[in-house]
Design a protein around this motif. Structure first.
Motif, mmCIF file in Angstrom:
data_model
loop_
_atom_site.group_PDB
_atom_site.id
_atom_site.type_symbol
_atom_site.label_atom_id
_atom_site.label_comp_id
_atom_site.label_asym_id
_atom_site.label_seq_id
_atom_site.Cartn_x
_atom_site.Cartn_y
_atom_site.Cartn_z
ATOM 1 N N SER A 59 -11.341 36.570 20.054
ATOM 2 C CA SER A 59 -12.279 37.271 19.185
ATOM 3 C C SER A 59 -13.693 36.738 19.424
ATOM 4 N N THR A 82 -6.422 43.818 16.091
ATOM 5 C CA THR A 82 -7.436 43.180 16.923
ATOM 6 C C THR A 82 -8.718 44.001 16.977
ATOM 7 N N LEU A 126 -10.606 43.463 13.819
ATOM 8 C CA LEU A 126 -11.099 42.085 13.822
ATOM 9 C C LEU A 126 -12.373 41.967 14.651
ATOM 10 N N ARG A 178 -4.913 36.015 20.333
ATOM 11 C CA ARG A 178 -5.939 37.049 20.293
ATOM 12 C C ARG A 178 -7.317 36.406 20.419
ATOM 13 N N ARG A 223 -9.029 36.428 10.501
ATOM 14 C CA ARG A 223 -7.724 36.774 11.090
ATOM 15 C C ARG A 223 -6.670 37.017 10.011
ATOM 16 N N ASN A 224 -6.782 36.309 8.892
ATOM 17 C CA ASN A 224 -5.814 36.516 7.809
ATOM 18 C C ASN A 224 -6.041 37.834 7.075
ATOM 19 N N ASP A 242 -13.292 32.251 11.463
ATOM 20 C CA ASP A 242 -12.427 33.037 12.336
ATOM 21 C C ASP A 242 -11.007 33.084 11.788
ATOM 22 N N GLU A 295 -15.977 40.994 13.047
ATOM 23 C CA GLU A 295 -16.627 39.770 13.495
ATOM 24 C C GLU A 295 -17.949 40.052 14.208
ATOM 25 N N ASN A 319 3.586 42.412 14.136
ATOM 26 C CA ASN A 319 3.022 41.068 14.250
ATOM 27 C C ASN A 319 4.115 40.009 14.340
#
Length: 103
Positions: A21, A81, A84, A19, A75-76, A71, A88, A11
């Motif tokens: 999402s 991805t 994620l 990214r 992400r944290n 969001d 989501e 990262n």
């Protein structure tokens, strides 16, 4: 712990990568809907809400801000991805199921 360190290194090298999402799409849709309501007004079955259009538009702006913050929170917690997207999409599905059960 080693997996986290490897993921952190990966990262750090791709910091400028954006990214996309599912909640990005939801945020964009809510802001577009709010803009549409501000411009054309809120209409349900042909009758307009003359005095409520601004309030309804502000409610959609507030929803967009909340979804955007969600969001960022997701992400944290989920760095990959693929995870994620799964989390989501599961969240959006859960919200839709609750919405339809309440309705």
């Amino acid at each position: 712990m080693a997996e986290f360190n490897d993921l952190q290194k990966r990262n750090d090298t791709n910091r400028a990568k954006f990214r996309i999402s599912p909640l990005n799409f939801a945020t964009a849709a809510l802001f577009i809907l709010a803009g549409y309501i501000f411009i054309y007004g809120a209409k349900i079955t042909g009758s307009t809400y003359e005095h409520w259009s601004g309030t309804i538009g502000l409610i959609f702006v507030l929803f967009g801000i909340v979804v955007s913050l969600l969001d960022i929170i997701f992400r944290n917690f989920f760095f990959e991805t693929k995870k994620l997207w799964i989390i989501e999409l599961s969240f959006i599905t859960l919200v839709l199921i609750i919405f339809f059960l309440v309705k």
